[in-house]
Write a protein that holds these residues in place. Structure first.
Motif, PDB file in Angstrom:
ATOM      1  N   GLY A 179       0.808  -1.215   0.000  1.00  0.00           N
ATOM      2  CA  GLY A 179       0.000   0.000   0.000  1.00  0.00           C
ATOM      3  C   GLY A 179       0.840   1.264   0.000  1.00  0.00           C
ATOM      4  N   ARG A 180       0.142   2.415   0.065  1.00  0.00           N
ATOM      5  CA  ARG A 180       0.802   3.714  -0.019  1.00  0.00           C
ATOM      6  C   ARG A 180       0.411   4.589   1.165  1.00  0.00           C
ATOM      7  N   ILE A 181       1.382   5.368   1.627  1.00  0.00           N
ATOM      8  CA  ILE A 181       1.137   6.404   2.623  1.00  0.00           C
ATOM      9  C   ILE A 181       1.653   7.714   2.050  1.00  0.00           C
ATOM     10  N   ILE A 187       8.014  -1.241   7.373  1.00  0.00           N
ATOM     11  CA  ILE A 187       7.942  -0.544   6.086  1.00  0.00           C
ATOM     12  C   ILE A 187       8.480  -1.427   4.977  1.00  0.00           C
ATOM     13  N   PHE A 188       9.707  -1.968   5.161  1.00  0.00           N
ATOM     14  CA  PHE A 188      10.281  -2.686   4.030  1.00  0.00           C
ATOM     15  C   PHE A 188       9.737  -4.107   3.873  1.00  0.00           C
ATOM     16  N   LEU A 189       9.351  -4.753   4.967  1.00  0.00           N
ATOM     17  CA  LEU A 189       8.779  -6.083   4.828  1.00  0.00           C
ATOM     18  C   LEU A 189       7.387  -6.049   4.202  1.00  0.00           C
ATOM     19  N   LYS A 190       6.680  -4.933   4.421  1.00  0.00           N
ATOM     20  CA  LYS A 190       5.348  -4.785   3.810  1.00  0.00           C
ATOM     21  C   LYS A 190       5.412  -4.140   2.426  1.00  0.00           C
ATOM     22  N   GLN A 191       6.624  -3.800   1.967  1.00  0.00           N
ATOM     23  CA  GLN A 191       6.795  -3.203   0.628  1.00  0.00           C
ATOM     24  C   GLN A 191       5.949  -1.937   0.463  1.00  0.00           C
ATOM     25  N   LEU A 192       5.961  -1.087   1.480  1.00  0.00           N
ATOM     26  CA  LEU A 192       5.133   0.114   1.453  1.00  0.00           C
ATOM     27  C   LEU A 192       5.785   1.224   0.636  1.00  0.00           C
ATOM     28  N   ASP A 193       4.974   2.065   0.023  1.00  0.00           N
ATOM     29  CA  ASP A 193       5.424   3.297  -0.615  1.00  0.00           C
ATOM     30  C   ASP A 193       5.119   4.453   0.330  1.00  0.00           C
ATOM     31  N   ILE A 194       6.157   5.178   0.763  1.00  0.00           N
ATOM     32  CA  ILE A 194       5.990   6.372   1.594  1.00  0.00           C
ATOM     33  C   ILE A 194       6.263   7.573   0.695  1.00  0.00           C
ATOM     34  N   LEU A 195       5.268   8.423   0.495  1.00  0.00           N
ATOM     35  CA  LEU A 195       5.325   9.484  -0.505  1.00  0.00           C
ATOM     36  C   LEU A 195       5.101  10.849   0.126  1.00  0.00           C
ATOM     37  N   GLY A 196       5.987  11.782  -0.163  1.00  0.00           N
ATOM     38  CA  GLY A 196       5.794  13.157   0.272  1.00  0.00           C
ATOM     39  C   GLY A 196       5.030  13.951  -0.779  1.00  0.00           C
ATOM     40  N   SER A 197       4.303  14.971  -0.334  1.00  0.00           N
ATOM     41  CA  SER A 197       3.532  15.802  -1.264  1.00  0.00           C
ATOM     42  C   SER A 197       3.423  17.215  -0.704  1.00  0.00           C
ATOM     43  N   THR A 198       3.524  18.197  -1.569  1.00  0.00           N
ATOM     44  CA  THR A 198       3.385  19.598  -1.182  1.00  0.00           C
ATOM     45  C   THR A 198       2.634  20.359  -2.274  1.00  0.00           C
ATOM     46  N   MET A 199       1.565  21.017  -1.905  1.00  0.00           N
ATOM     47  CA  MET A 199       0.828  21.881  -2.833  1.00  0.00           C
ATOM     48  C   MET A 199       0.569  21.172  -4.156  1.00  0.00           C
ATOM     49  N   GLY A 200       0.863  21.851  -5.294  1.00  0.00           N
ATOM     50  CA  GLY A 200       0.638  21.276  -6.604  1.00  0.00           C
ATOM     51  C   GLY A 200       0.981  22.270  -7.682  1.00  0.00           C
ATOM     52  N   ASN A 201       1.149  21.780  -8.915  1.00  0.00           N
ATOM     53  CA  ASN A 201       1.512  22.654 -10.029  1.00  0.00           C
ATOM     54  C   ASN A 201       0.275  23.197 -10.737  1.00  0.00           C
ATOM     55  N   ALA A 202       0.501  24.025 -11.748  1.00  0.00           N
ATOM     56  CA  ALA A 202      -0.610  24.691 -12.431  1.00  0.00           C
ATOM     57  C   ALA A 202      -1.541  23.695 -13.112  1.00  0.00           C
ATOM     58  N   GLU A 203      -0.971  22.654 -13.713  1.00  0.00           N
ATOM     59  CA  GLU A 203      -1.810  21.644 -14.362  1.00  0.00           C
ATOM     60  C   GLU A 203      -2.720  20.957 -13.349  1.00  0.00           C
ATOM     61  N   GLU A 204      -2.182  20.656 -12.180  1.00  0.00           N
ATOM     62  CA  GLU A 204      -2.991  20.020 -11.144  1.00  0.00           C
ATOM     63  C   GLU A 204      -4.064  20.955 -10.611  1.00  0.00           C
TER      64      GLU A 204
END
Length: 336
Positions: free
Chosen positions: A251-253, A271-288
């Protein structure tokens, strides 16, 4: 014009209602006469000098909607009299995946929307969705863009997936709920308030848990009948460690904030045994930002408004936001 000005640090009490010069648009810029503005948590952190790049005096505020009052040379995408909503992302850069070194958010160090008038690049104004009121349109920009990127771009949300949103009630969290429900997800939330959980259910959440319970993680998993495909978090602290357990293998966080501070005692093998994706996010671009507006219009999503304050009561509005009592966005009414 009338504006809220921060001249020294010390919390919301330092926000002053003053008369300041009207802004004049330069080449490629427009001036918008605001009808409404909205608060974001960064506004509070700016008042206590816990945000990078602050220069005083400053006019806070990232979110706003209004009518174009003046245009500078070279502007051909918008005319005086146009009803617009403002994208607060400045200087994102050329890479849609990550902001560049000149990235800023409208409202400190650039004067923002706690004012009757605001100057912004012409490329940062978009037609106001007709079905929204001025207050609803002003509530969208920063929080809805942050939620959209976190869920759709970074989180790769798919219909039918199970999503968990901790700390329901704030502006971004409420938008996360509305977007995820509209996208066809099963959404679960948490809060320390049963009332906020009930309101989330009314907005389409499948279930929720009160984190005052010592067994809230087990209760959540029981209601989910399993684990989450995606968790989107702005809380951090101890809660983030629990998300590792709540998220299913593979899964993803997505994290975009840490209101409860650093994460203690993080168990790395989970984290690594569950093969998780840890993703950072901030604001967004003009297209978004454009995609977010289209998504809201397609599904006719209306922002949840907690309460509106007159502009001169901005200090009280920020105090309410900081107390965490709100459900949805807090607005400022801009005088004519």
């Amino acid at each position: 014009m009338k504006a809220i000005v921060l001249r020294e640090f010390g919390g919301p009490e330092q926000l002053r209602y003053e008369e300041v010069p009207d802004p004049t648009p330069g080449r490629g810029e427009v001036v918008v006469r605001l009808k409404a503005a909205a608060l974001n948590r960064r506004d509070y952190f700016i008042t206590i000098n816990q945000y990078p790049g602050i220069r005083l005096p400053a006019i806070p505020g990232s979110d706003g909607a209004g009518i174009v009052a003046a245009v500078g040379e070279g502007v051909d995408n918008v005319a005086v009299g146009s009803e617009v909503v403002i994208n607060p992302t400045l200087n994102w850069g050329d890479n849609p995946r990550v902001q560049g070194p000149d990235f800023q958010i409208l409202g400190v160090p650039t004067d923002g929307t706690y004012a009757q008038l605001v100057k912004v690049p012409a490329e940062n104004v978009y037609p106001k969705p007709e079905y929204l009121t001025w207050e609803e349109a002003a509530a969208l920009p920063l929080a809805a863009l942050t939620a959209y990127r976190a869920l759709i771009t970074r989180g790769r949300l798919q219909p039918g997936e199970t999503v968990f949103i901790p700390g329901i009630g704030g502006g971004v969290a409420t938008f996360l709920l509305q977007i995820a429900v509209a996208a066809g997800a099963r959404v679960f939330v948490s809060s320390r308030s049963d009332e906020k959980i009930e309101r989330a259910l009314q907005l389409g959440a499948t279930g929720g848990v009160n984190v005052n319970s010592e067994k809230w993680v087990k209760e959540l998993q029981a209601r989910m009948e399993g684990q989450a495909d995606l968790c989107v978090d702005s809380v951090g602290g101890d809660t983030f460690s629990q998300l590792i357990r709540i998220t299913k293998p593979g899964g993803r966080i997505v994290t975009f904030g840490a209101t409860r501070g650093p994460v203690p005692n993080l168990v790395m093998p989970l984290i690594f045994l569950k093969q998780l994706d840890i993703l950072g996010s901030t604001m967004g671009n003009a297209e978004e930002f454009e995609q977010m507006l289209s998504f809201f219009q397609k599904h006719e999503i209306r922002p949840v408004i907690d309460r509106s304050f007159p502009l001169e009561q901005a200090s009280e509005a920020v105090k309410r936001m900081q107390a965490g009592d709100q459900f949805g966005k807090i607005l400022l009414e801009i005088p004519e």
